[in-house]
Design an enzyme around this catalytic site. Structure first.
Site, PDB file in Angstrom:
ATOM      1  CE  LYS A  48      -0.354  -0.536   4.980  1.00  0.00           C
ATOM      2  NZ  LYS A  48      -1.220  -0.874   6.119  1.00  0.00           N
ATOM      3  NE  ARG A 146      -7.142  -0.294  10.554  1.00  0.00           N
ATOM      4  CZ  ARG A 146      -5.890  -0.434  10.153  1.00  0.00           C
ATOM      5  NH1 ARG A 146      -5.055   0.604  10.196  1.00  0.00           N
ATOM      6  NH2 ARG A 146      -5.439  -1.585   9.709  1.00  0.00           N
ATOM      7  CG  HIS A 175      -4.093  -4.761  11.525  1.00  0.00           C
ATOM      8  ND1 HIS A 175      -2.973  -5.209  10.856  1.00  0.00           N
ATOM      9  CD2 HIS A 175      -3.858  -3.455  11.791  1.00  0.00           C
ATOM     10  CE1 HIS A 175      -2.117  -4.212  10.714  1.00  0.00           C
ATOM     11  NE2 HIS A 175      -2.615  -3.144  11.280  1.00  0.00           N
ATOM     12  NE  ARG A 231      -2.548  -8.418   7.361  1.00  0.00           N
ATOM     13  CZ  ARG A 231      -3.234  -8.758   8.456  1.00  0.00           C
ATOM     14  NH1 ARG A 231      -3.849  -9.924   8.519  1.00  0.00           N
ATOM     15  NH2 ARG A 231      -3.330  -7.917   9.463  1.00  0.00           N
ATOM     16  CE1 TYR A 275       9.621  32.076   1.841  1.00  0.00           C
ATOM     17  CE2 TYR A 275       9.980  29.689   1.856  1.00  0.00           C
ATOM     18  CZ  TYR A 275       9.634  30.848   1.172  1.00  0.00           C
ATOM     19  OH  TYR A 275       9.293  30.785  -0.133  1.00  0.00           O
ATOM     20  CB  CYS A 322      11.854  26.314   0.935  1.00  0.00           C
ATOM     21  SG  CYS A 322      12.995  27.493   1.685  1.00  0.00           S
ATOM     22  CG  MET A 323       6.709  23.394  -1.931  1.00  0.00           C
ATOM     23  SD  MET A 323       5.501  24.189  -2.997  1.00  0.00           S
ATOM     24  CE  MET A 323       4.597  25.190  -1.835  1.00  0.00           C
ATOM     25  CG  ASP A 324       9.773  23.926  -4.575  1.00  0.00           C
ATOM     26  OD1 ASP A 324       8.987  22.967  -4.645  1.00  0.00           O
ATOM     27  OD2 ASP A 324       9.417  25.119  -4.625  1.00  0.00           O
TER      28      ASP A 324
HETATM   29  C1  LIG Z   1      -0.361  -1.865   6.725  1.00  0.00           C
HETATM   30  C2  LIG Z   1      -0.875  -3.180   7.096  1.00  0.00           C
HETATM   31  C3  LIG Z   1      -0.003  -4.257   7.284  1.00  0.00           C
HETATM   32  C4  LIG Z   1       1.502  -4.107   7.255  1.00  0.00           C
HETATM   33  O1  LIG Z   1       1.925  -3.387   8.389  1.00  0.00           O
HETATM   34  P1  LIG Z   1       3.485  -3.234   8.728  1.00  0.00           P
HETATM   35  O2  LIG Z   1       3.499  -2.709  10.103  1.00  0.00           O
HETATM   36  O3  LIG Z   1       4.031  -2.267   7.736  1.00  0.00           O
HETATM   37  O4  LIG Z   1       4.090  -4.566   8.581  1.00  0.00           O
HETATM   38  C5  LIG Z   1      -0.556  -5.489   7.520  1.00  0.00           C
HETATM   39  N1  LIG Z   1      -1.888  -5.657   7.582  1.00  0.00           N
HETATM   40  C6  LIG Z   1      -2.758  -4.642   7.422  1.00  0.00           C
HETATM   41  C7  LIG Z   1      -4.221  -4.899   7.512  1.00  0.00           C
HETATM   42  C8  LIG Z   1      -2.281  -3.371   7.195  1.00  0.00           C
HETATM   43  O5  LIG Z   1      -3.144  -2.359   7.053  1.00  0.00           O
END
Ligand SMILES: *Cc1c(COP(=O)(O)O)cnc(C)c1O
Length: 385
Positions: A48, A146, A175, A231, A275, A322-324
């Site tokens: 992600k 969540r 999770h 995961r 700035y 700064c931004m850039d």
């Molecule tokens: C982001 C996420 C992970 C991975 O998390 P890490 O801490 O980067 O390993 C695993 N499962 C779910 C549902 C997540 O949202």
């Protein structure tokens, strides 16, 4: 058509002098180290947020080549982007879904997380209407609050899933809220709750769907949570999820962020920099300007705190970022236009880590990585060089 998240790899000569260089060999090593550690569990890379800044499509292709069984993303759009770039392997979209997104999940053959009985029924109906099969992972909330059906109400979701005639229940997952902590008591409680919910299958003498729960923290610290699939996200990229976590697997950062000196000057005392005039020297100093800023994800919060590597030495960022652009005080050392500056990565025996940037910005490494935005071209190398 290049979607906004697609990494820039293309031609020499037109890239910005500011680059993120992703070492694919390091990704391979990290993946294998994790696989070895989790034994018989399989490893689903989490990609992600542009693969934690490393480039979604390129990292997905690389992971496919390593034999990953499935890829994990957060959003439908990330899954579709992968499909549009020819990634055909199983993809699980782990986040919450809206009813009107369901047809797109089915059209692109993306796995989805069912986090309520109603959504699951909607998915099954949509699959029936299209004459296809939906791929679903049941999401159980064991303590994150969540998404997901609470562990104490999971039975209703499991029951409902048995009634789905057009849906393959490919997995059941939860999770962790605290798997990267030193105190693992709440994480262990979450595992107990997950297992308590899963006893449903035992009671009914039904096969349990593929179970998965472990993020990076749990991959490192909670072997009892590895189940059939893990995961990991951040660990795969060679960064540990917290300072407290036990480093039971050795991984190395795959990302290097560099730029080049674009300007050199001598600054007199009493002439404040940038700035807000937040910094000035009390003696004559040499200073260089670097063409990177908060508009690239080099956080303004690091102003007067960050350091960079230049010519094998560490130097401080002075004045507001700064931004850039930002400025670096090199005291009376030498630097030239075009010299490489390392914002994240190694230079000789020195190195700056995303953890360093996270400390300077008062945040976590995750936020640093995922904020290096698409204005910074990504390039991919196979080795450390
Ligand atoms: C982001 C996420 C992970 C991975 O998390 P890490 O801490 O980067 O390993 C695993 N499962 C779910 C549902 C997540 O949202």
């Amino acid at each position: 058509m290049d979607a906004p998240n697609h990494p820039t790899i293309t031609t020499k000569g037109v890239l910005r002098p500011t680059l993120v260089t992703v070492n694919l060999e390091r990704l391979t090593q990290n993946y294998r180290a994790i696989q070895q550690h989790v034994g018989n569990s399989r490893v689903m890379p989490v990609l992600k947020a542009n693969a934690y800044g490393h480039g979604l499509v390129e990292v997905a292709r690389h992971m496919a080549g390593l034999g990953a069984p499935m890829l994990g993303v957060a959003f439908l759009e990330e899954g579709i982007l992968l499909r549009e770039h020819g990634i055909q392997m199983p993809i699980l979209v782990m986040g919450g879904i809206l009813g009107d997104q369901i047809p797109l999940f089915l059209e692109h053959d993306l796995g989805l997380a069912a986090s309520s009985v109603e959504k699951l029924a909607q998915v099954d109906q949509a699959a029936e209407a299209r004459g296809v099969r939906a791929r679903v992972h049941l999401k159980i909330d064991t303590g994150m609050e969540r998404i997901g059906v609470h562990y104490y109400s999971a039975e209703a979701l499991f029951e409902a899933s048995l009634a789905c005639k057009h849906t393959d229940i490919e997995g059941v997952f939860s999770h962790f809220a605290n798997a990267d902590a030193a105190d693992l008591s709440s994480a262990r409680l979450q595992i107990e709750r997950f297992e308590e919910a899963l006893r449903f299958y035992e009671r009914r003498s039904l096969p349990t769907p593929m179970r998965h729960m472990a993020n990076s923290g749990a991959v490192l610290q909670l072997p009892e949570s590895h189940y059939e699939l893990v995961r990991p996200g951040i660990l795969l990229y060679g960064v540990y999820p917290s300072n407290e976590v036990k480093r039971t697997i050795e991984v190395k950062p795959a990302l290097r962020w560099t730029s080049r000196v674009v300007y050199f000057k001598v600054v007199k005392p009493g002439h404040p920099v940038s700035y807000g005039s937040t910094w000035e020297s009390d003696h004559l100093v040499r200073m260089v300007t670097i063409p990177v800023g908060y508009g690239d994800g080099y956080f303004r919060a690091m102003s007067n705190r960050a350091e960079v590597l230049l010519g094998g030495k560490r130097y401080p960022v002075v004045g507001r970022i700064c931004m850039d652009q930002f400025m670096v005080n090199i005291e009376w050392d030498s630097a030239y236009n075009g010299d490489e500056v390392v914002l994240v990565g190694e230079s000789g025996d020195m190195r700056i880590t995303v953890e360093d940037l996270a400390n300077w910005a008062d945040t976590i490494p995750y936020e640093i990585l995922t904020n290096i935005n698409t204005r910074v071209p990504r390039v991919y190398v196979r080795s450390g060089e």
